[in-house]
Write a protein that holds these residues in place. Structure first.
Motif, PDB file in Angstrom:
ATOM      1  N   VAL A  76      -9.333 -12.210  18.208  1.00  0.00           N
ATOM      2  CA  VAL A  76     -10.532 -12.555  17.904  1.00  0.00           C
ATOM      3  C   VAL A  76     -11.463 -11.541  17.554  1.00  0.00           C
ATOM      4  CG1 VAL A  76     -13.032 -14.139  17.469  1.00  0.00           C
ATOM      5  CG2 VAL A  76     -10.566 -15.057  18.536  1.00  0.00           C
ATOM      6  N   GLN A  77     -11.849 -10.898  18.577  1.00  0.00           N
ATOM      7  CA  GLN A  77     -12.341  -9.078  18.643  1.00  0.00           C
ATOM      8  C   GLN A  77     -12.080  -8.569  17.695  1.00  0.00           C
ATOM      9  OE1 GLN A  77     -10.449 -10.355  21.036  1.00  0.00           O
ATOM     10  NE2 GLN A  77      -9.910  -8.749  21.583  1.00  0.00           N
ATOM     11  N   LEU A  78     -10.697  -8.025  17.144  1.00  0.00           N
ATOM     12  CA  LEU A  78      -9.849  -7.880  16.165  1.00  0.00           C
ATOM     13  C   LEU A  78      -9.722  -8.117  14.805  1.00  0.00           C
ATOM     14  CD1 LEU A  78      -8.381  -4.844  16.126  1.00  0.00           C
ATOM     15  CD2 LEU A  78      -6.884  -5.921  16.711  1.00  0.00           C
ATOM     16  N   SER A  79      -9.835  -9.211  14.592  1.00  0.00           N
ATOM     17  CA  SER A  79      -9.961 -10.018  13.458  1.00  0.00           C
ATOM     18  C   SER A  79     -11.608  -9.561  12.600  1.00  0.00           C
ATOM     19  CB  SER A  79     -10.085 -11.676  13.598  1.00  0.00           C
ATOM     20  OG  SER A  79      -9.921 -12.245  12.630  1.00  0.00           O
ATOM     21  N   GLY A  80     -11.904 -10.016  13.899  1.00  0.00           N
ATOM     22  CA  GLY A  80     -13.917  -9.446  13.442  1.00  0.00           C
ATOM     23  C   GLY A  80     -13.991  -8.142  12.216  1.00  0.00           C
ATOM     24  N   ARG A  81     -13.228  -7.008  13.100  1.00  0.00           N
ATOM     25  CA  ARG A  81     -13.472  -5.456  12.606  1.00  0.00           C
ATOM     26  C   ARG A  81     -12.352  -5.201  11.396  1.00  0.00           C
ATOM     27  NH1 ARG A  81     -11.368  -1.716  17.721  1.00  0.00           N
ATOM     28  NH2 ARG A  81     -12.448  -1.000  16.151  1.00  0.00           N
ATOM     29  N   GLY A  86     -16.163  -4.354   7.936  1.00  0.00           N
ATOM     30  CA  GLY A  86     -15.948  -4.110   9.156  1.00  0.00           C
ATOM     31  C   GLY A  86     -15.489  -3.237   9.033  1.00  0.00           C
ATOM     32  N   GLU A  87     -15.456  -2.430  10.423  1.00  0.00           N
ATOM     33  CA  GLU A  87     -14.884  -1.611  10.534  1.00  0.00           C
ATOM     34  C   GLU A  87     -13.597  -0.652  10.139  1.00  0.00           C
ATOM     35  OE1 GLU A  87     -14.758  -0.210  14.829  1.00  0.00           O
ATOM     36  OE2 GLU A  87     -16.680  -1.336  14.516  1.00  0.00           O
ATOM     37  N   LEU A  88     -12.982  -1.379  10.364  1.00  0.00           N
ATOM     38  CA  LEU A  88     -11.421  -1.470  10.091  1.00  0.00           C
ATOM     39  C   LEU A  88     -10.873  -2.481   9.237  1.00  0.00           C
ATOM     40  CD1 LEU A  88      -9.949  -1.541  13.549  1.00  0.00           C
ATOM     41  CD2 LEU A  88     -10.232   0.505  12.609  1.00  0.00           C
ATOM     42  N   GLU A  89     -11.641  -2.351   8.290  1.00  0.00           N
ATOM     43  CA  GLU A  89     -11.114  -3.265   6.791  1.00  0.00           C
ATOM     44  C   GLU A  89     -10.153  -1.862   6.513  1.00  0.00           C
ATOM     45  OE1 GLU A  89     -12.718  -5.834   2.728  1.00  0.00           O
ATOM     46  OE2 GLU A  89     -13.751  -4.046   4.073  1.00  0.00           O
ATOM     47  N   GLU A  90     -10.783  -1.277   5.558  1.00  0.00           N
ATOM     48  CA  GLU A  90      -9.912  -0.227   5.020  1.00  0.00           C
ATOM     49  C   GLU A  90      -8.093   0.250   5.843  1.00  0.00           C
ATOM     50  OE1 GLU A  90      -8.800   1.531   1.395  1.00  0.00           O
ATOM     51  OE2 GLU A  90      -9.941   0.187   1.741  1.00  0.00           O
ATOM     52  N   TYR A  91      -8.510  -0.124   7.016  1.00  0.00           N
ATOM     53  CA  TYR A  91      -7.347   0.713   7.463  1.00  0.00           C
ATOM     54  C   TYR A  91      -5.969  -0.564   7.777  1.00  0.00           C
ATOM     55  CZ  TYR A  91      -4.396   0.937  11.554  1.00  0.00           C
ATOM     56  OH  TYR A  91      -3.173   1.320  13.021  1.00  0.00           O
ATOM     57  N   GLY A  92      -6.783  -1.581   7.952  1.00  0.00           N
ATOM     58  CA  GLY A  92      -6.070  -3.377   8.069  1.00  0.00           C
ATOM     59  C   GLY A  92      -5.608  -3.068   6.529  1.00  0.00           C
TER      60      GLY A  92
END
Length: 175
Positions: A76-81, A86-92
């Protein structure tokens, strides 16, 4: 591809994925490598070895970052990022794109003896299930490609259906 396999390019890229400044360029290089198709110039075993190595390194990085979970769901905590804004949207998006490109072109190259295919599919399932539609939509072409590959070819289907005993026309009794 034969020149890339013994080099440390893949390892360098996955190492750079840990730094915020270089993670997106490193993923871009990885996507270029895994998106390459086999050509007649490349030996199949060289290509398979390279793509299996790329999968192993990417999945190890996903695991180290907490993205690879056994149930196919992201924490959950990583999913939100990874969500929109989120701060990791482009990375994801880029990571999912690199993994998707790998599977679309080279899924059969992944190690059959180990559990690499299972881990790969679990990771892609986690991306597909993510509530961020931009992220989950990046994984969709992979599933379409895997389903296309799983379907028998039209010629094989026609040959198989004509060989079925129930499909043959009934013989007329001599009259």
């Amino acid at each position: 591809m034969a020149l890339i396999t013994p080099s440390s390019v893949l390892e360098a890229c996955t190492f750079l994925m840990d730094t915020e400044e270089f993670r997106l360029p490193a993923l871009h290089v990885l996507r270029q490598i895994v998106g390459r198709r086999r050509t007649s110039d490349n030996k199949p075993e060289d290509c398979d070895a390279l793509m299996d190595k790329a999968a192993a390194l990417l999945l190890a990085k996903c695991s180290a970052q907490g993205l690879l979970q056994p149930g196919g769901f992201l924490p959950v905590q990583l999913s939100g990022r990874l969500d929109a804004e989120g701060e990791l949207e482009e990375y994801g998006l880029q990571l999912c794109g690199a993994l998707g490109a790998l599977g679309e072109s080279h899924f059969r190259s992944l190690d059959r003896a180990g559990d690499r295919r299972t881990l790969y599919l679990t990771q892609m399932l986690a991306f597909t299930r993510h509530p961020n539609l931009r992220l989950s939509s990046v994984a969709l072409p992979l599933w379409a490609q895997l389903l296309r590959e799983a379907q028998p070819s039209a010629a094989a289907s026609a040959a198989a259906s004509s060989a079925l005993p129930g499909d043959a026309p009934a013989a007329r009794p001599p009259g």
